[in-house]
Design a protein around this motif. Structure first.
Motif, PDB file in Angstrom:
ATOM      1  N   LYS A   1      13.213  -4.754   4.069  1.00  0.00           N
ATOM      2  CA  LYS A   1      12.368  -5.381   4.489  1.00  0.00           C
ATOM      3  C   LYS A   1      10.932  -5.488   4.156  1.00  0.00           C
ATOM      4  O   LYS A   1      10.904  -6.725   3.873  1.00  0.00           O
ATOM      5  N   PHE A   2      10.897  -4.133   3.138  1.00  0.00           N
ATOM      6  CA  PHE A   2       9.515  -4.469   2.194  1.00  0.00           C
ATOM      7  C   PHE A   2       8.172  -5.095   3.696  1.00  0.00           C
ATOM      8  O   PHE A   2       7.803  -6.680   3.057  1.00  0.00           O
ATOM      9  N   ASP A   3       8.183  -5.110   4.691  1.00  0.00           N
ATOM     10  CA  ASP A   3       7.414  -5.802   5.800  1.00  0.00           C
ATOM     11  C   ASP A   3       5.687  -4.499   5.539  1.00  0.00           C
ATOM     12  O   ASP A   3       4.809  -5.505   5.846  1.00  0.00           O
ATOM     13  N   LYS A   4       6.183  -3.515   5.063  1.00  0.00           N
ATOM     14  CA  LYS A   4       5.188  -2.998   5.575  1.00  0.00           C
ATOM     15  C   LYS A   4       4.838  -1.018   4.585  1.00  0.00           C
ATOM     16  O   LYS A   4       6.590  -1.447   4.588  1.00  0.00           O
ATOM     17  N   CYS A   5       3.460  -0.867   5.064  1.00  0.00           N
ATOM     18  CA  CYS A   5       4.436   0.723   3.902  1.00  0.00           C
ATOM     19  C   CYS A   5       3.376   1.774   4.924  1.00  0.00           C
ATOM     20  O   CYS A   5       2.749   1.509   5.847  1.00  0.00           O
ATOM     21  N   THR A   6       3.644   2.611   4.546  1.00  0.00           N
ATOM     22  CA  THR A   6       3.068   4.065   5.578  1.00  0.00           C
ATOM     23  C   THR A   6       2.300   5.059   4.419  1.00  0.00           C
ATOM     24  O   THR A   6       3.354   5.105   4.080  1.00  0.00           O
TER      25      THR A   6
ATOM     26  N   ASN B   1       4.348  -8.272  -3.969  1.00  0.00           N
ATOM     27  CA  ASN B   1       5.995  -8.641  -3.945  1.00  0.00           C
ATOM     28  C   ASN B   1       6.120  -6.365  -4.544  1.00  0.00           C
ATOM     29  O   ASN B   1       6.164  -6.206  -5.043  1.00  0.00           O
ATOM     30  N   ILE B   2       7.598  -6.464  -4.057  1.00  0.00           N
ATOM     31  CA  ILE B   2       8.393  -5.315  -3.641  1.00  0.00           C
ATOM     32  C   ILE B   2       7.907  -4.984  -5.601  1.00  0.00           C
ATOM     33  O   ILE B   2       7.745  -3.062  -5.694  1.00  0.00           O
ATOM     34  N   GLU B   3       8.103  -5.710  -6.006  1.00  0.00           N
ATOM     35  CA  GLU B   3       8.606  -5.086  -8.193  1.00  0.00           C
ATOM     36  C   GLU B   3       6.817  -4.363  -8.060  1.00  0.00           C
ATOM     37  O   GLU B   3       6.228  -3.520  -9.011  1.00  0.00           O
ATOM     38  N   ASP B   4       5.833  -5.310  -7.995  1.00  0.00           N
ATOM     39  CA  ASP B   4       4.150  -4.553  -8.561  1.00  0.00           C
ATOM     40  C   ASP B   4       4.355  -3.908  -7.888  1.00  0.00           C
ATOM     41  O   ASP B   4       3.588  -2.970  -7.984  1.00  0.00           O
ATOM     42  N   PHE B   5       4.429  -3.785  -5.972  1.00  0.00           N
ATOM     43  CA  PHE B   5       3.810  -2.509  -4.956  1.00  0.00           C
ATOM     44  C   PHE B   5       4.785  -1.178  -6.304  1.00  0.00           C
ATOM     45  O   PHE B   5       3.800  -0.349  -5.265  1.00  0.00           O
ATOM     46  N   ARG B   6       5.953  -0.968  -6.351  1.00  0.00           N
ATOM     47  CA  ARG B   6       6.740   0.036  -6.894  1.00  0.00           C
ATOM     48  C   ARG B   6       5.815   0.245  -8.218  1.00  0.00           C
ATOM     49  O   ARG B   6       5.149   1.629  -8.597  1.00  0.00           O
TER      50      ARG B   6
END
Length: 111
Positions: free
Chosen positions: A48-53, A2-7
């Protein structure tokens, strides 16, 4: 992931920081970027939080694209040095984190 874990993962890398650097561009106002020093190593769209670059060593890009459907050319970045990785596809979260850490290493070692 999820976005928070990723951040939290991105910010756990030593000396990393986050900014929203593209506020002047209407189409990119929701891009959150992670920095090592003053260089971006990862970014994604918070709406969106569907991909990262991420930055990637050129030697690995073709191999990663062949191995994973999740890996593709980046939007609006040089495809020789950057890749996009779709979340919740065929690349496991631990592998995504590995490549983000590699991106951080590339950026932090090249002032």
């Amino acid at each position: 992931m999820n976005i928070e874990d990723f951040r939290e993962f991105c910010l756990s890398l030593p000396g990393s920081s986050e900014k929203m650097p593209f506020q002047a561009f209407r189409a990119a106002q929701s891009i959150l970027a992670f920095y090592a020093g003053d260089k971006i190593f990862c970014f994604f769209d918070i709406d969106k939080f569907d991909k990262c670059t991420i930055k990637c060593a050129p030697d690995f890009i073709d191999e990663l694209k062949a191995r994973y459907n999740a890996v593709d050319a980046p939007y609006n970045m040089n495809p020789r040095y950057w890749i996009s990785i779709r979340f919740n596809d065929d690349m496991p979260d631990r592998e995504i984190k590995y490549w983000i850490h590699k991106s951080y290493d590339i950026v932090s070692k090249n002032p």
